[in-house]
Design an enzyme around this catalytic site. Structure first.
Site, PDB file in Angstrom:
ATOM      1  N   VAL A  62       0.811  -1.226   0.000  1.00  0.00           N
ATOM      2  CA  VAL A  62       0.000   0.000   0.000  1.00  0.00           C
ATOM      3  C   VAL A  62       0.846   1.279   0.000  1.00  0.00           C
ATOM      4  O   VAL A  62       0.336   2.347  -0.300  1.00  0.00           O
ATOM      5  CB  VAL A  62      -0.993   0.059   1.195  1.00  0.00           C
ATOM      6  CG1 VAL A  62      -2.010  -1.057   1.109  1.00  0.00           C
ATOM      7  CG2 VAL A  62      -0.253   0.050   2.536  1.00  0.00           C
ATOM      8  N   ASN A  88      -6.727  -0.057   6.171  1.00  0.00           N
ATOM      9  CA  ASN A  88      -6.547  -0.775   7.439  1.00  0.00           C
ATOM     10  C   ASN A  88      -5.175  -1.451   7.566  1.00  0.00           C
ATOM     11  O   ASN A  88      -4.809  -1.893   8.646  1.00  0.00           O
ATOM     12  CB  ASN A  88      -7.700  -1.794   7.535  1.00  0.00           C
ATOM     13  CG  ASN A  88      -7.480  -2.857   8.571  1.00  0.00           C
ATOM     14  OD1 ASN A  88      -7.600  -2.586   9.755  1.00  0.00           O
ATOM     15  ND2 ASN A  88      -7.135  -4.056   8.135  1.00  0.00           N
ATOM     16  N   SER A 139      -6.032   3.966  15.924  1.00  0.00           N
ATOM     17  CA  SER A 139      -5.822   3.141  17.125  1.00  0.00           C
ATOM     18  C   SER A 139      -6.051   4.016  18.342  1.00  0.00           C
ATOM     19  O   SER A 139      -6.044   5.250  18.243  1.00  0.00           O
ATOM     20  CB  SER A 139      -4.369   2.639  17.128  1.00  0.00           C
ATOM     21  OG  SER A 139      -4.024   2.091  18.378  1.00  0.00           O
ATOM     22  N   TYR A 152       4.809   4.119  15.445  1.00  0.00           N
ATOM     23  CA  TYR A 152       3.392   3.714  15.464  1.00  0.00           C
ATOM     24  C   TYR A 152       2.487   4.841  15.960  1.00  0.00           C
ATOM     25  O   TYR A 152       1.472   5.168  15.341  1.00  0.00           O
ATOM     26  CB  TYR A 152       3.238   2.466  16.340  1.00  0.00           C
ATOM     27  CG  TYR A 152       1.900   1.780  16.198  1.00  0.00           C
ATOM     28  CD1 TYR A 152       1.580   1.082  15.033  1.00  0.00           C
ATOM     29  CD2 TYR A 152       0.959   1.811  17.219  1.00  0.00           C
ATOM     30  CE1 TYR A 152       0.349   0.444  14.894  1.00  0.00           C
ATOM     31  CE2 TYR A 152      -0.263   1.176  17.092  1.00  0.00           C
ATOM     32  CZ  TYR A 152      -0.569   0.489  15.929  1.00  0.00           C
ATOM     33  OH  TYR A 152      -1.780  -0.139  15.793  1.00  0.00           O
ATOM     34  N   LYS A 156      -0.297   6.821  13.810  1.00  0.00           N
ATOM     35  CA  LYS A 156      -1.721   6.712  14.140  1.00  0.00           C
ATOM     36  C   LYS A 156      -2.336   8.093  14.387  1.00  0.00           C
ATOM     37  O   LYS A 156      -3.526   8.293  14.143  1.00  0.00           O
ATOM     38  CB  LYS A 156      -1.926   5.777  15.337  1.00  0.00           C
ATOM     39  CG  LYS A 156      -1.656   4.294  15.006  1.00  0.00           C
ATOM     40  CD  LYS A 156      -2.409   3.868  13.761  1.00  0.00           C
ATOM     41  CE  LYS A 156      -2.601   2.403  13.561  1.00  0.00           C
ATOM     42  NZ  LYS A 156      -3.208   2.102  12.234  1.00  0.00           N
ATOM     43  N   ILE A 185      -6.404  -5.540  20.878  1.00  0.00           N
ATOM     44  CA  ILE A 185      -7.276  -6.590  20.344  1.00  0.00           C
ATOM     45  C   ILE A 185      -6.581  -7.939  20.558  1.00  0.00           C
ATOM     46  O   ILE A 185      -5.356  -8.031  20.424  1.00  0.00           O
ATOM     47  CB  ILE A 185      -7.520  -6.340  18.833  1.00  0.00           C
ATOM     48  CG1 ILE A 185      -8.226  -4.979  18.613  1.00  0.00           C
ATOM     49  CG2 ILE A 185      -8.313  -7.482  18.187  1.00  0.00           C
ATOM     50  CD1 ILE A 185      -9.560  -4.809  19.301  1.00  0.00           C
TER      51      ILE A 185
HETATM   52  N1  NAD Z   1      -4.306  -5.585  16.930  1.00  0.00           N
HETATM   53  C1  NAD Z   1      -4.538  -4.514  17.672  1.00  0.00           C
HETATM   54  O1  NAD Z   1      -4.568  -4.605  18.913  1.00  0.00           O
HETATM   55  C2  NAD Z   1      -4.747  -3.183  17.025  1.00  0.00           C
HETATM   56  C3  NAD Z   1      -5.129  -2.104  17.835  1.00  0.00           C
HETATM   57  C4  NAD Z   1      -5.326  -0.856  17.249  1.00  0.00           C
HETATM   58  C5  NAD Z   1      -5.152  -0.695  15.891  1.00  0.00           C
HETATM   59  N2  NAD Z   1      -4.763  -1.753  15.117  1.00  0.00           N
HETATM   60  C6  NAD Z   1      -4.599  -1.511  13.699  1.00  0.00           C
HETATM   61  O2  NAD Z   1      -5.482  -2.361  13.008  1.00  0.00           O
HETATM   62  C7  NAD Z   1      -4.994  -2.561  11.668  1.00  0.00           C
HETATM   63  C8  NAD Z   1      -5.046  -4.042  11.354  1.00  0.00           C
HETATM   64  O3  NAD Z   1      -4.193  -4.716  12.243  1.00  0.00           O
HETATM   65  P1  NAD Z   1      -4.457  -6.220  12.748  1.00  0.00           P
HETATM   66  O4  NAD Z   1      -4.553  -6.174  14.215  1.00  0.00           O
HETATM   67  O5  NAD Z   1      -5.521  -6.862  11.964  1.00  0.00           O
HETATM   68  O6  NAD Z   1      -3.022  -6.862  12.433  1.00  0.00           O
HETATM   69  P2  NAD Z   1      -2.608  -7.881  11.250  1.00  0.00           P
HETATM   70  O7  NAD Z   1      -1.127  -7.918  11.273  1.00  0.00           O
HETATM   71  O8  NAD Z   1      -3.356  -9.161  11.442  1.00  0.00           O
HETATM   72  O9  NAD Z   1      -3.135  -7.172   9.930  1.00  0.00           O
HETATM   73  C9  NAD Z   1      -2.410  -6.151   9.258  1.00  0.00           C
HETATM   74  C10 NAD Z   1      -2.319  -6.549   7.811  1.00  0.00           C
HETATM   75  O10 NAD Z   1      -1.706  -5.476   7.083  1.00  0.00           O
HETATM   76  C11 NAD Z   1      -0.866  -6.071   6.111  1.00  0.00           C
HETATM   77  N3  NAD Z   1       0.164  -5.130   5.672  1.00  0.00           N
HETATM   78  C12 NAD Z   1       1.228  -4.668   6.383  1.00  0.00           C
HETATM   79  N4  NAD Z   1       1.975  -3.866   5.611  1.00  0.00           N
HETATM   80  C13 NAD Z   1       1.369  -3.811   4.398  1.00  0.00           C
HETATM   81  C14 NAD Z   1       1.671  -3.145   3.190  1.00  0.00           C
HETATM   82  N5  NAD Z   1       2.766  -2.377   3.065  1.00  0.00           N
HETATM   83  N6  NAD Z   1       0.845  -3.303   2.132  1.00  0.00           N
HETATM   84  C15 NAD Z   1      -0.263  -4.102   2.240  1.00  0.00           C
HETATM   85  N7  NAD Z   1      -0.598  -4.751   3.367  1.00  0.00           N
HETATM   86  C16 NAD Z   1       0.216  -4.611   4.432  1.00  0.00           C
HETATM   87  C17 NAD Z   1      -0.264  -7.276   6.830  1.00  0.00           C
HETATM   88  O11 NAD Z   1       0.267  -8.205   5.910  1.00  0.00           O
HETATM   89  C18 NAD Z   1      -1.457  -7.794   7.610  1.00  0.00           C
HETATM   90  O12 NAD Z   1      -2.185  -8.778   6.897  1.00  0.00           O
HETATM   91  C19 NAD Z   1      -3.588  -1.966  11.643  1.00  0.00           C
HETATM   92  O13 NAD Z   1      -3.642  -0.677  11.031  1.00  0.00           O
HETATM   93  C20 NAD Z   1      -3.240  -1.838  13.118  1.00  0.00           C
HETATM   94  O14 NAD Z   1      -2.311  -0.806  13.350  1.00  0.00           O
HETATM   95  C21 NAD Z   1      -4.566  -2.994  15.660  1.00  0.00           C
END
Ligand code: NAD
Length: 252
Positions: A62, A88, A139, A152, A156, A185
């Site tokens: 992305v 996302n 986040s 991070y 965010k 999460i």
């Molecule tokens: N897990 C948590 O506790 C939490 C809390 C707050 C926010 N978030 C945010 O939620 C979003 C999703 O995270 P998640 O928890 O599902 O984690 P995750 O790692 O399961 O999902 C993130 C996805 O983004 C993809 N990704 C990373 N870099 C990329 C790139 N350059 N191009 C395309 N895809 C890319 C990864 O391969 C992965 O599949 C993220 O933005 C994360 O910062 C997560």
């Protein structure tokens, strides 16, 4: 059905929150284009979604402008105009004191969250009808500071700025733009963060977070997906420029 025949693009679509949202959107009648880094992960996601013919996948980084143009073109060629963009995709980087925080890690985290969400909006908006919806996953980290989390937390917060600019500019076309702010999460992304953090703070980081969350627990990817569904759908027809916390009260 809240998204009947709506075409929704989800970045990070093979990950935990992306896939949970994909499943929710499919159940609501949507057509989906899922973007993630590796085709093998996207193939697994398609399997998990029951191999629906309403799902297209495109492997793309992305943060790359040409790859963004290519995934948007592929999405439009398959399902037509894009009604919903869920930006996302995310990476975490590391935790380190300012003098040690690696500059390349800082750049790589901003590249995915900020440049990635900017490029997605820039390329999708020309294909979005009036009344569309953009949701960006920020986040609880987009509302507070914590020591050492330079890439991070900065990324965010920056996504909120991007969301606000987009929401004002696109309001004339009734395109709504909002951010969703999950707290911790229960998934691998957060577990990796907590495994590292436990070493830094010398105690169990999962427990540490739970104590800071008024509801006393981590959230689930499905709970985030429900919030994204609300913002993506016409149920949120008068909501734009908003930060929707899905954090069990952690930011209060
Ligand atoms: N897990 C948590 O506790 C939490 C809390 C707050 C926010 N978030 C945010 O939620 C979003 C999703 O995270 P998640 O928890 O599902 O984690 P995750 O790692 O399961 O999902 C993130 C996805 O983004 C993809 N990704 C990373 N870099 C990329 C790139 N350059 N191009 C395309 N895809 C890319 C990864 O391969 C992965 O599949 C993220 O933005 C994360 O910062 C997560």
């Amino acid at each position: 059905m809240l998204l009947k025949d709506k075409h929704c693009v989800i970045t990070g679509g093979a990950g935990s929150i992306g896939l949970a949202t994909a499943r929710t959107f499919l159940e609501e009648g949507a057509k989906l284009t899922l973007i993630d880094l590796r085709q093998a992960d996207l193939d697994k996601a398609v399997d998990a979604l029951g191999n629906s013919d309403r799902v297209l996948t495109v492997a793309a980084d992305v943060g790359d402008e040409a790859a963004t143009k290519a995934y948007v073109e592929a999405a439009v060629a398959r399902f037509g105009q894009i009604d919903v963009l869920f930006s996302n995709a995310g990476n975490f980087g590391t935790v380190a004191p300012i003098e040690d925080y690696p500059t390349e890690t800082f750049d790589s985290v901003l590249r995915v969250h900020v440049r990635g969400a900017f490029l997605a909006a820039k390329n999708v908006v020309p294909h979005m009808p009036d009344g569309g919806s953009i949701v960006i996953t920020s986040s609880v980290a987009g509302t507070r500071g914590d020591p050492g989390v330079y890439g991070y937390i900065t990324a965010k917060h920056a996504q909120v700025g991007l969301m606000r600019v987009l929401s004002k500019e696109l309001a004339a076309r009734r395109i709504r733009v909002n951010s969703v702010h999950p707290g911790p999460i229960s998934n691998d992304f957060q577990q990796n963060v907590e495994d590292d953090l436990s070493g830094v703070i010398g105690r169990d980081a999962t427990e540490f977070f739970d104590q800071q969350i008024p509801l006393g627990r981590h959230g689930t990817a499905d709970e985030v997906a429900q919030a994204v569904l609300y913002l993506a759908s016409d149920k949120a027809s008068f909501t734009t420029g908003a930060m929707l916390m899905v954090d069990g009260g952690m930011s209060v």
